[in-house]
Design an enzyme around this catalytic site. Structure first.
Site, PDB file in Angstrom:
ATOM      1  N   SER A 186       0.821  -1.215   0.000  1.00 41.39           N
ATOM      2  CA  SER A 186       0.000   0.000   0.000  1.00 41.39           C
ATOM      3  C   SER A 186       0.853   1.263   0.000  1.00 41.39           C
ATOM      4  O   SER A 186       0.623   2.182  -0.783  1.00 41.39           O
ATOM      5  CB  SER A 186      -0.910   0.021   1.232  1.00 41.39           C
ATOM      6  OG  SER A 186      -1.654  -1.156   1.327  1.00 41.39           O
ATOM      7  N   TYR A 209      -6.399  -4.412  -6.914  1.00 43.29           N
ATOM      8  CA  TYR A 209      -6.196  -4.126  -5.493  1.00 43.29           C
ATOM      9  C   TYR A 209      -4.776  -3.612  -5.352  1.00 43.29           C
ATOM     10  O   TYR A 209      -3.824  -4.362  -5.524  1.00 43.29           O
ATOM     11  CB  TYR A 209      -6.402  -5.377  -4.628  1.00 43.29           C
ATOM     12  CG  TYR A 209      -6.342  -5.042  -3.155  1.00 43.29           C
ATOM     13  CD1 TYR A 209      -7.503  -4.848  -2.402  1.00 43.29           C
ATOM     14  CD2 TYR A 209      -5.118  -4.889  -2.503  1.00 43.29           C
ATOM     15  CE1 TYR A 209      -7.446  -4.515  -1.057  1.00 43.29           C
ATOM     16  CE2 TYR A 209      -5.056  -4.553  -1.166  1.00 43.29           C
ATOM     17  CZ  TYR A 209      -6.213  -4.369  -0.446  1.00 43.29           C
ATOM     18  OH  TYR A 209      -6.145  -4.036   0.890  1.00 43.29           O
TER      19      TYR A 209
END
Ligand code: PMP
Length: 445
Positions: free
Chosen positions: A113, A139
């Site tokens: 992330s 994602y």
């Protein structure tokens, strides 16, 4: 109360639901190789590797030794405001290993992330262009910016930044342009170039396109092999940087060290995480120098690039290279794929089997004609496999794809063992032997 019951109770009371993605009550005590033992001493064969993280397996001697050595010398050194050898060695190694012989640099973080967020931040600054393009089903992370770059059904409660334009990903089994489309990859590229670029997203304002070579959390979707080369060509023609998010399928999993290598594609930015540290938090962006040097101190995390993480990264790469784990992933992965195809012939629940190397997805459907997603059944198969001693998870925009991402040291005998359990679990679910009640506490995603 047993140890397990005690832990289930504490876990429910103490651990935030915001970090929960549970499929069954696993309470791990120890692990070695491809095996995990829970607090009651029950053994499991691990076909998940903790979400494609433990690529070199648990308890690898070289890995343990490297971390202990580093701890002996120092448990910390700031890379933000100093230098240390582990980070420099790892950066040198990553630059040498990754495709592209242009000037490159490395940025270090803790997870996929933060790495994707950093890329999303630096690209507009480096280019003076404001927009990014990403793919529906992607994602890329769980920070605000990396969520804004993602487009996964599980994150649809979150409204991301308006500067990211999301376009369809070519899914051969469920082509978003319709089943009658002959070439789904070409349709996706044309849609982007002839429609999106000509309407809401002028290409001269696009800094980068971020893509997964295999869309993993989106459903282990393997696009047609022409897709990535066509996308690279499109980027080249419009002066757009190509970002490949290899967080989940990089580090040998697909049968190459980095997944774009299968297609001869050289990304401008390669994002690594998960398996890079084999479980010790570590991510890296390896990219063209001008992107990673777009501003001084623009992506600082206090303990990023710390010596323990970097020692873990170096030991992981050495183990993958020296113990021929990439070759093993290709060979055993092909065997696994073939065994899963044989399961498909036997179980009507299986609509599709796809993957590369030791990244395989098994899509469950209620009906092979309508392809209605069998989400509840997927949750039950995963739960039943756990009861029978096999760890797998499910993924997908429709929560119906069994994901298999074992350590890269898996043997053919272990494939046979795991596939036999999966076979049994599928039969049990097909026969209605797994109740709705047992899976009720596990929300999955
Ligand atoms: N990119 C990809 C392709 C991923 O699969 C994931 C996690 N599943 C991430 C980024 C985010 O990584 P992390 O959870 O380590 O932040």
């Amino acid at each position: 109360m047993t140890d397990l019951e005690l832990m289930i109770d504490l876990d429910a009371r103490l651990i935030s639901d915001a970090m929960r993605l549970r499929f069954y009550p696993l309470a791990m005590e120890r692990a070695q190789g491809c095996r995990v033992w829970d607090v009651q001493g029950k053994a499991y064969l691990d076909f998940a590797a903790g979400w494609a993280v433990v690529n070199i397996g648990y308890g690898h001697p070289r890995f343990k030794e490297a971390l202990l050595n580093q701890l002996e010398r120092s448990n910390f050194a700031s890379l933000i405001s100093g230098m240390h050898a582990s980070a420099l060695h790892l950066a040198e190694k990553l630059i040498a290993l990754t495709p592209g012989d242009f000037p490159k640099k490395v940025w270090f973080g803790f997870c996929g992330s933060d790495a994707n967020e950093t890329v999303g931040r630096l690209l507009p600054i480096a280019t003076g262009r404001r927009r990014l393009v990403s793919f529906i089903g992607a994602y890329h992370g769980a920070t605000a910016a990396s969520m804004a770059m993602s487009a996964h059904a599980a994150q649809s409660h979150f409204i991301g930044g308006g500067h990211v334009v999301k376009v369809p990903y070519p899914h051969p089994y469920r082509c978003p342009f319709g089943d009658e489309v002959r070439d789904c990859a070409q349709a996706a590229i044309r849609f982007l170039e002839d429609y999106i670029f000509k309407t809401i997203c002028p290409p001269e304002d696009v800094a980068g396109i971020i893509v997964e070579t295999i869309q993993s959390d989106g459903g282990d979707i393997v696009p047609p092999p022409t897709f990535l080369p066509m996308l690279a060509d499109l980027c080249q023609r419009y002066g757009i940087y190509l970002v490949v998010d290899d967080v989940k399928v990089g580090m040998g999993r697909t049968g190459r060290m980095f997944s774009p290598e299968h297609f001869g594609v050289i990304p401008d930015v390669l994002v690594l995480g998960k398996a890079l540290g084999n479980g010790i938090p570590l991510s890296a962006v390896v990219a063209r120098k001008e992107i990673l040097d777009a501003g001084v101190g623009l992506a600082i995390f206090t303990a990023a690039g710390n010596p323990l993480s970097c020692a873990a990264g170096l030991a992981t790469i050495e183990a993958i290279e020296q113990e021929r784990m990439i070759e093993n992933a290709a060979r055993v992965g092909a065997y696994l794929h073939q065994r899963l195809r044989a399961l498909q012939a036997k179980h009507p629940l299986i609509g599709d089997v796809r993957g590369m190397g030791l990244m395989q997805g098994v899509e469950l459907v209620r009906d092979r004609q309508t392809k209605a997603p069998a989400a509840r059944e997927a949750a039950k198969v995963v739960y039943r496999a756990f009861e029978l001693g096999l760890l797998i998870f499910y993924v997908g925009m429709f929560s119906n794809v069994l994901e298999i991402t074992p350590p890269l040291i898996l043997t053919e005998a272990e494939v046979d063992e795991g596939v036999a359990i999966l076979d049994q679990a599928l039969s049990d679910v097909e026969m209605g032997r797994v109740s709705d009640e047992v899976i009720a506490p596990y929300s999955g995603w």
